[in-house]
Design a protein around this motif. Structure first.
Motif: not given
Length: 188
Positions: A10-16, A121-125, A127-130
């Protein structure tokens, strides 16, 4: 081969997601989110493909396993430079300077393939609960947002490099929210 779940952000997820990233990875993600370019096209992007004056990006090649060739569709396409893409490119210009490629390896040249960005990118996601996602999910999300906001289908197909809307509808479009009140505003 198991089918991987497609994520549509979503827009909010893209911003996050953009907000979580730093450095070159942030610029790469932001450019992917606002151009719909494939990862292989992003790593092949050269500064001479970017026209800041005309606000357009020429996409004419990709790099896969160290080999540069034509885009997946075999066609050159031109992507309008939304302000978010321009911002990512300006930020990246400060990082890569006058080197040939927009995104540069530690050796200062082109990347061997897009895995160099996919892994962090996958590691970052994670790490941040995505949920685990891919750069291609950003492409799908861009397509969905363009449809969400009513951009013409033919224009979207040109930007995405697709021939017809079948692929776009089946593989590249998430849930669309429709504002039913728009037609209600027509006075009779």
């Amino acid at each position: 081969i198991p089918v991987r779940k497609k994520n549509f952000y979503s827009e909010d997820e893209i911003k996050q997601i953009i907000g979580m990233a730093t450095g070159q990875l942030k610029n790469y993600i932001q450019l992917a989110c606002f151009t719909g370019m494939r990862g292989s096209e992003l790593v092949a992007l050269r500064w001479n493909d970017v026209d800041f004056d005309k606000s357009v990006i020429r996409v004419d090649s990709r790099i896969v396993d160290g080999n540069e060739d034509l885009t997946k569709s075999g066609k050159v396409r031109f992507i309008p430079m939304f302000k978010q893409a321009r911002q990512a490119l300006m930020n990246q210009r400060m990082r890569s300077g006058l080197r040939e490629f927009v995104f540069i390896s530690t050796h200062g040249g082109a990347y061997y393939n897009s895995d160099c960005m996919m892994k962090p990118f996958k590691v970052m996601l994670k790490k941040n609960g995505f949920e685990s996602g891919t750069i291609h999910d950003l492409r799908r999300s861009f397509n969905t947002l363009l449809k969400q906001y009513g951009y013409p289908t033919d224009w979207i197909l040109d930007i995405m490099g697709h021939v017809d809307d079948t692929v776009n509808r089946i593989h590249y479009t998430g849930s669309l929210r429709v504002d039913m009140s728009i037609l209600d505003k027509i006075a009779l």
